[in-house]
Enzyme design. Structure first.
Site, PDB file in Angstrom:
ATOM      1  N   THR A 220       0.812  -1.213   0.000  1.00  0.00           N
ATOM      2  CA  THR A 220       0.000   0.000   0.000  1.00  0.00           C
ATOM      3  C   THR A 220       0.849   1.268   0.000  1.00  0.00           C
ATOM      4  O   THR A 220       1.977   1.272   0.501  1.00  0.00           O
ATOM      5  CB  THR A 220      -0.903  -0.016   1.255  1.00  0.00           C
ATOM      6  N   ASP A 221       0.247   2.358  -0.471  1.00  0.00           N
ATOM      7  CA  ASP A 221       0.933   3.659  -0.403  1.00  0.00           C
ATOM      8  C   ASP A 221       1.009   4.186   1.036  1.00  0.00           C
ATOM      9  O   ASP A 221       1.779   5.102   1.326  1.00  0.00           O
ATOM     10  CB  ASP A 221       0.245   4.688  -1.316  1.00  0.00           C
ATOM     11  N   GLU A 222       0.191   3.592   1.924  1.00  0.00           N
ATOM     12  CA  GLU A 222       0.137   4.120   3.301  1.00  0.00           C
ATOM     13  C   GLU A 222       1.463   3.946   4.048  1.00  0.00           C
ATOM     14  O   GLU A 222       1.684   4.586   5.066  1.00  0.00           O
ATOM     15  CB  GLU A 222      -0.988   3.444   4.089  1.00  0.00           C
TER      16      GLU A 222
ATOM     17  N   LYS B 232       2.038  -3.333   7.359  1.00  0.00           N
ATOM     18  CA  LYS B 232       2.342  -3.527   5.941  1.00  0.00           C
ATOM     19  C   LYS B 232       3.794  -3.127   5.653  1.00  0.00           C
ATOM     20  O   LYS B 232       4.485  -3.780   4.867  1.00  0.00           O
ATOM     21  CB  LYS B 232       1.393  -2.700   5.064  1.00  0.00           C
TER      22      LYS B 232
ATOM     23  N   TYR C  23      -2.066  -0.514  10.981  1.00  0.00           N
ATOM     24  CA  TYR C  23      -2.187  -1.184   9.671  1.00  0.00           C
ATOM     25  C   TYR C  23      -0.971  -0.874   8.799  1.00  0.00           C
ATOM     26  O   TYR C  23      -0.307  -1.790   8.299  1.00  0.00           O
ATOM     27  CB  TYR C  23      -3.472  -0.741   8.953  1.00  0.00           C
TER      28      TYR C  23
HETATM   29  P1  NAD Z   1      -9.626  -7.382   2.048  1.00  0.00           P
HETATM   30  O1  NAD Z   1      -9.620  -7.112   3.512  1.00  0.00           O
HETATM   31  O2  NAD Z   1     -10.857  -7.095   1.253  1.00  0.00           O
HETATM   32  O3  NAD Z   1      -9.266  -8.919   1.785  1.00  0.00           O
HETATM   33  C1  NAD Z   1      -8.233  -9.591   2.463  1.00  0.00           C
HETATM   34  C2  NAD Z   1      -8.371 -11.070   2.172  1.00  0.00           C
HETATM   35  O4  NAD Z   1      -7.298 -11.749   2.833  1.00  0.00           O
HETATM   36  C3  NAD Z   1      -9.674 -11.684   2.698  1.00  0.00           C
HETATM   37  O5  NAD Z   1     -10.235 -12.548   1.739  1.00  0.00           O
HETATM   38  C4  NAD Z   1      -9.236 -12.453   3.928  1.00  0.00           C
HETATM   39  O6  NAD Z   1     -10.050 -13.587   4.213  1.00  0.00           O
HETATM   40  C5  NAD Z   1      -7.819 -12.869   3.543  1.00  0.00           C
HETATM   41  N1  NAD Z   1      -6.961 -13.108   4.711  1.00  0.00           N
HETATM   42  C6  NAD Z   1      -6.837 -12.338   5.815  1.00  0.00           C
HETATM   43  N2  NAD Z   1      -5.962 -12.902   6.667  1.00  0.00           N
HETATM   44  C7  NAD Z   1      -5.520 -14.030   6.076  1.00  0.00           C
HETATM   45  C8  NAD Z   1      -4.578 -15.032   6.460  1.00  0.00           C
HETATM   46  N3  NAD Z   1      -3.948 -14.982   7.632  1.00  0.00           N
HETATM   47  N4  NAD Z   1      -4.342 -16.044   5.606  1.00  0.00           N
HETATM   48  C9  NAD Z   1      -4.996 -16.142   4.412  1.00  0.00           C
HETATM   49  N5  NAD Z   1      -5.904 -15.229   4.021  1.00  0.00           N
HETATM   50  C10 NAD Z   1      -6.149 -14.176   4.825  1.00  0.00           C
HETATM   51  O7  NAD Z   1      -8.388  -6.593   1.473  1.00  0.00           O
HETATM   52  P2  NAD Z   1      -8.191  -5.880   0.054  1.00  0.00           P
HETATM   53  O8  NAD Z   1      -8.725  -4.507   0.138  1.00  0.00           O
HETATM   54  O9  NAD Z   1      -8.625  -6.787  -1.005  1.00  0.00           O
HETATM   55  O10 NAD Z   1      -6.606  -5.756   0.023  1.00  0.00           O
HETATM   56  C11 NAD Z   1      -5.801  -6.823  -0.474  1.00  0.00           C
HETATM   57  C12 NAD Z   1      -4.340  -6.438  -0.330  1.00  0.00           C
HETATM   58  O11 NAD Z   1      -4.084  -5.237  -1.044  1.00  0.00           O
HETATM   59  C13 NAD Z   1      -3.933  -6.172   1.126  1.00  0.00           C
HETATM   60  O12 NAD Z   1      -2.651  -6.679   1.307  1.00  0.00           O
HETATM   61  C14 NAD Z   1      -3.926  -4.646   1.229  1.00  0.00           C
HETATM   62  O13 NAD Z   1      -2.978  -4.231   2.171  1.00  0.00           O
HETATM   63  C15 NAD Z   1      -3.502  -4.269  -0.171  1.00  0.00           C
HETATM   64  N6  NAD Z   1      -3.984  -2.966  -0.646  1.00  0.00           N
HETATM   65  C16 NAD Z   1      -5.315  -2.632  -0.541  1.00  0.00           C
HETATM   66  C17 NAD Z   1      -5.753  -1.420  -1.061  1.00  0.00           C
HETATM   67  C18 NAD Z   1      -7.210  -1.020  -1.004  1.00  0.00           C
HETATM   68  O14 NAD Z   1      -7.522   0.126  -1.345  1.00  0.00           O
HETATM   69  N7  NAD Z   1      -8.120  -1.883  -0.610  1.00  0.00           N
HETATM   70  C19 NAD Z   1      -4.832  -0.545  -1.666  1.00  0.00           C
HETATM   71  C20 NAD Z   1      -3.484  -0.917  -1.724  1.00  0.00           C
HETATM   72  C21 NAD Z   1      -3.084  -2.127  -1.224  1.00  0.00           C
HETATM   73  O1  DAU Z   2      -4.189   3.907   0.397  1.00  0.00           O
HETATM   74  C1  DAU Z   2      -4.400   2.532   0.283  1.00  0.00           C
HETATM   75  C2  DAU Z   2      -5.253   2.062   1.429  1.00  0.00           C
HETATM   76  O2  DAU Z   2      -6.566   2.517   1.172  1.00  0.00           O
HETATM   77  C3  DAU Z   2      -5.225   0.552   1.629  1.00  0.00           C
HETATM   78  O3  DAU Z   2      -3.929   0.158   1.980  1.00  0.00           O
HETATM   79  C4  DAU Z   2      -6.216   0.139   2.718  1.00  0.00           C
HETATM   80  O4  DAU Z   2      -6.254  -1.272   2.818  1.00  0.00           O
HETATM   81  C5  DAU Z   2      -7.583   0.660   2.351  1.00  0.00           C
HETATM   82  O5  DAU Z   2      -8.514   0.333   3.363  1.00  0.00           O
HETATM   83  C6  DAU Z   2      -7.535   2.166   2.132  1.00  0.00           C
HETATM   84  O6  DAU Z   2      -7.275   2.846   3.377  1.00  0.00           O
HETATM   85  P1  DAU Z   2      -8.034   4.208   3.763  1.00  0.00           P
HETATM   86  O7  DAU Z   2      -7.979   4.388   5.223  1.00  0.00           O
HETATM   87  O8  DAU Z   2      -7.560   5.330   2.906  1.00  0.00           O
HETATM   88  O9  DAU Z   2      -9.519   3.791   3.266  1.00  0.00           O
HETATM   89  P2  DAU Z   2     -10.959   4.005   3.905  1.00  0.00           P
HETATM   90  O10 DAU Z   2     -11.955   3.632   2.850  1.00  0.00           O
HETATM   91  O11 DAU Z   2     -11.092   3.381   5.236  1.00  0.00           O
HETATM   92  O12 DAU Z   2     -11.014   5.585   4.099  1.00  0.00           O
HETATM   93  C7  DAU Z   2     -10.828   6.466   2.996  1.00  0.00           C
HETATM   94  C8  DAU Z   2     -10.853   7.879   3.557  1.00  0.00           C
HETATM   95  O13 DAU Z   2     -12.201   8.154   3.989  1.00  0.00           O
HETATM   96  C9  DAU Z   2      -9.985   8.071   4.772  1.00  0.00           C
HETATM   97  O14 DAU Z   2      -9.424   9.373   4.733  1.00  0.00           O
HETATM   98  C10 DAU Z   2     -10.935   7.945   5.941  1.00  0.00           C
HETATM   99  C11 DAU Z   2     -12.246   8.484   5.393  1.00  0.00           C
HETATM  100  N1  DAU Z   2     -13.468   7.866   5.931  1.00  0.00           N
HETATM  101  C12 DAU Z   2     -13.553   6.515   5.973  1.00  0.00           C
HETATM  102  C13 DAU Z   2     -14.667   5.893   6.486  1.00  0.00           C
HETATM  103  C14 DAU Z   2     -14.759   4.386   6.561  1.00  0.00           C
HETATM  104  C15 DAU Z   2     -14.512   8.677   6.360  1.00  0.00           C
HETATM  105  O15 DAU Z   2     -14.435   9.908   6.298  1.00  0.00           O
HETATM  106  N2  DAU Z   2     -15.625   8.069   6.863  1.00  0.00           N
HETATM  107  C16 DAU Z   2     -15.748   6.714   6.960  1.00  0.00           C
HETATM  108  O16 DAU Z   2     -16.795   6.224   7.453  1.00  0.00           O
END
Ligand code: NAD
Ligand code: DAU
Length: 353
Positions: A132-134, A162, A158
Site C-alpha cells: 500500500t501507499d500508506e 504492511k 495497519y
Molecule cells: P480485504 O480485507 O478485502 O481482503 C483480504 C483477504 O485476505 C480476505 O479474503 C481475507 O479472508 C484474507 N486473509 C486475511 N488474513 C488471512 C490469512 N492470515 N491467511 C490467508 N488469508 C487471509 O483486502 P483488500 O482490500 O482486497 O486488500 C488486499 C491487499 O491489497 C492487502 O494486502 C492490502 O494491504 C492491499 N492494498 C489494498 C488497497 C485497497 O484500497 N483496498 C490498496 C493498496 C493495497
Molecule cells: O491507500 C491505500 C489504502 O486505502 C489501503 O492500503 C487500505 O487497505 C484501504 O482500506 C484504504 O485505506 P483508507 O484508510 O484510505 O480507506 P478508507 O476507505 O477506510 O477511508 C478512505 C478515507 O475516507 C480516509 O481518509 C478515511 C475516510 N473515511 C472513511 C470511512 C470508513 C470517512 O471519512 N468516513 C468513513 O466512514
C-alpha cells in the site's frame, strides 16, 4: 499455475476473476476467509476447474507447504492481509499476526519451496507482494507524490504492519535471492468492496437512509484507482517486473473525501432518486476524526508507465459510475454481508448441491 493468497477479498477476488477470464493458466486461491473473505465474490467461477479454492492461513506453514508441494505454482501473489485502518486502531493484534508474522511465515515457506525447484523453474519463479501507499505516511498539500524511493513513515498499526512485511520481502530478496516484486498501490474502489470502506459504506448507507459519516473536515486526500486497473498493473508486474524492484501503482487521481461523497450522492440522485426528491448529500454527517488520520496520499506511478508501459484505463468518472451501478445491481450481495449470511454461503451452496 499461480498461487493467489487472499483471493476471496476485495482486490484478490477481482484479480482472480480477471485472471481466469484472460488466461487459461489455473489459480490456486488460498484464503483464510476472515470477515473480509467472501466466497460469494467468486460465485461466477464456482465449478471452473481452473479455480481451486483452499481455505487456510498464510501463517500456517504446514498448510502453505502442502499447497506449494501439491500444485507447484510458478508464482505467488500475496494479497492476504488485514486491510482496514479503523480496525487496526481498535485492535492491532490481528494485523501483527497476519501482516507481519503471517507474511514472514509465507516467505519462509515459499523460500524453502523455491530453493528445491529445478534451476530453470527457480529462475522463472516470482513472489509478488501487494502493498500500500500508506507505508510512506502522510503528505503536506504541496509535497510531491510518493515515489518508490520515498521514505517509509507509516502512521497507523495497519500501515506499520504492511511496512514491516515490505521490509521482510525486501530482505528475502537481498539475503536469499528470492525473486520478489513489491507493489505499493493507492486507494482502490469497485465491485466487491467490503462496505466498511469509504465508498461502499457511503453507497450502502445512502440507500438505507442512514447518515454518511465523514471523518473530521472531510478534506483528507486519497488517490483513487479502479480495482481492475490495479489488477492489470499486478499482472504486468508479474509478467515483466524486475525481481527485487518496487512499483508504485496509482490512478493520478487525488480527491478530498468530501468530494468523493458528493460524487457518490450525485450519481445516486441520478440513478436512484430519493422518493421525496431531495439529494442524498443531505445525509452527510461530520463525525469525530480517525485518530492519527493521514492527511494526504498521492502516488507517482511514472515508473510503472515508463518501465512497464502500464497506465490505468478508467478515469475516476467512468470507474465510480461503474461502481455505483454495480452496487445498485447487487443488493443481495450487500444484504448477505449485512446479515452475516455471506459467512455461511458455502455451506448453503454445498448443501443445496
Ligand atoms: P480485504 O480485507 O478485502 O481482503 C483480504 C483477504 O485476505 C480476505 O479474503 C481475507 O479472508 C484474507 N486473509 C486475511 N488474513 C488471512 C490469512 N492470515 N491467511 C490467508 N488469508 C487471509 O483486502 P483488500 O482490500 O482486497 O486488500 C488486499 C491487499 O491489497 C492487502 O494486502 C492490502 O494491504 C492491499 N492494498 C489494498 C488497497 C485497497 O484500497 N483496498 C490498496 C493498496 C493495497
Ligand atoms: O491507500 C491505500 C489504502 O486505502 C489501503 O492500503 C487500505 O487497505 C484501504 O482500506 C484504504 O485505506 P483508507 O484508510 O484510505 O480507506 P478508507 O476507505 O477506510 O477511508 C478512505 C478515507 O475516507 C480516509 O481518509 C478515511 C475516510 N473515511 C472513511 C470511512 C470508513 C470517512 O471519512 N468516513 C468513513 O466512514
Amino acid at each position: 499455475m499461480i498461487l493467489v493468497t487472499g483471493g476471496a477479498g476485495f482486490i484478490g477476488a477481482n484479480f482472480v476473476l480477471d485472471w481466469l477470464s484472460l488466461h487459461s493458466e489455473p489459480v490456486v486461491n488460498f484464503d483464510l476467509l476472515t470477515y473480509a473473505g467472501n466466497l460469494e465474490n467468486l460465485a461466477s467461477v464456482e465449478g471452473n476447474p481452473a479455480h481451486i479454492f483452499v481455505q487456510g492461513d498464510i501463517g500456517d506453514t504446514a498448510a502453505v507447504a502442502r499447497v506449494l508441494a501439491t500444485y507447484k505454482p510458478r508464482a505467488v501473489v500475496n494479497f492476504a492481509a488485514e486491510s482496514h485502518v479503523d480496525r487496526s486502531i481498535h485492535g492491532p493484534e490481528d494485523f501483527i499476526q497476519t501482516n507481519i508474522v503471517g507474511a514472514f511465515r509465507l516467505l519462509e515457506t515459499v523460500r524453502s519451496y523455491w530453493g528445491g525447484l529445478p534451476p530453470e523453474d527457480k529462475a522463472k519463479f516470482r513472489f509478488a507482494h501487494v502493498s500500500t501507499d500508506e507505508v510512506y505516511g502522510s503528505l503536506a498539500p504541496t509535497d510531491a507524490a510518493f515515489t518508490e524511493t520515498s521514505r517509509y513513515e507509516p502512521n497507523s498499526p495497519y500501515s506499520a504492519s504492511k511496512a514491516a512485511s515490505d521490509h521482510l520481502v525486501r530482505a528475502y530478496h537481498h539475503t536469499y535471492g528470492l525473486p520478489v516484486l513489491t507493489t505499493n498501490c493507492s486507494n482502490n474502489y469497485g465491485p466487491f468492496h467490503f462496505p466498511e470502506k469509504l465508498i461502499p459504506l457511503m453507497i450502502v448507507n445512502a440507500l438505507a437512509g442512514k447518515p454518511l459519516p465523514v471523518y473530521g473536515d472531510g478534506q483528507q486526500v486519497r488517490d483513487w484507482l479502479y480495482v481492475r486497473d490495479h489488477c492489470s498493473a499486478i499482472r504486468r508486474v508479474l509478467e515483466a517486473g524486475r525481481p527485487g524492484e518496487v512499483y508504485n501503482i496509482g490512478g493520478w487521481n487525488e480527491k478530498p473525501n468530501l468530494d468523493i461523497v458528493h460524487t457518490v450522492c450525485g450519481l445516486l440522485d441520478e440513478m436512484r432518486p430519493r422518493a421525496e426528491g431531495k439529494s442524498y448529500s443531505g445525509q452527510i454527517t461530520f463525525v469525530k476524526d480517525r485518530p492519527g488520520h493521514d492527511r494526504r496520499y498521492a502516488i507517482d506511478a511514472s515508473k510503472m508507465e515508463k518501465e512497464l508501459g502500464w497506465k490505468p484505463t478508467e478515469t475516476f468518472e467512468s470507474g465510480i459510475r461503474k461502481t455505483v451501478e454495480w452496487y445498485l445491481a447487487n443488493p443481495g450481495w450487500v444484504a448477505n454481508i449485512q446479515s452475516g449470511g455471506y459467512r455461511d454461503w458455502v455451506q448453503k451452496q454445498y448443501a443445496a448441491a
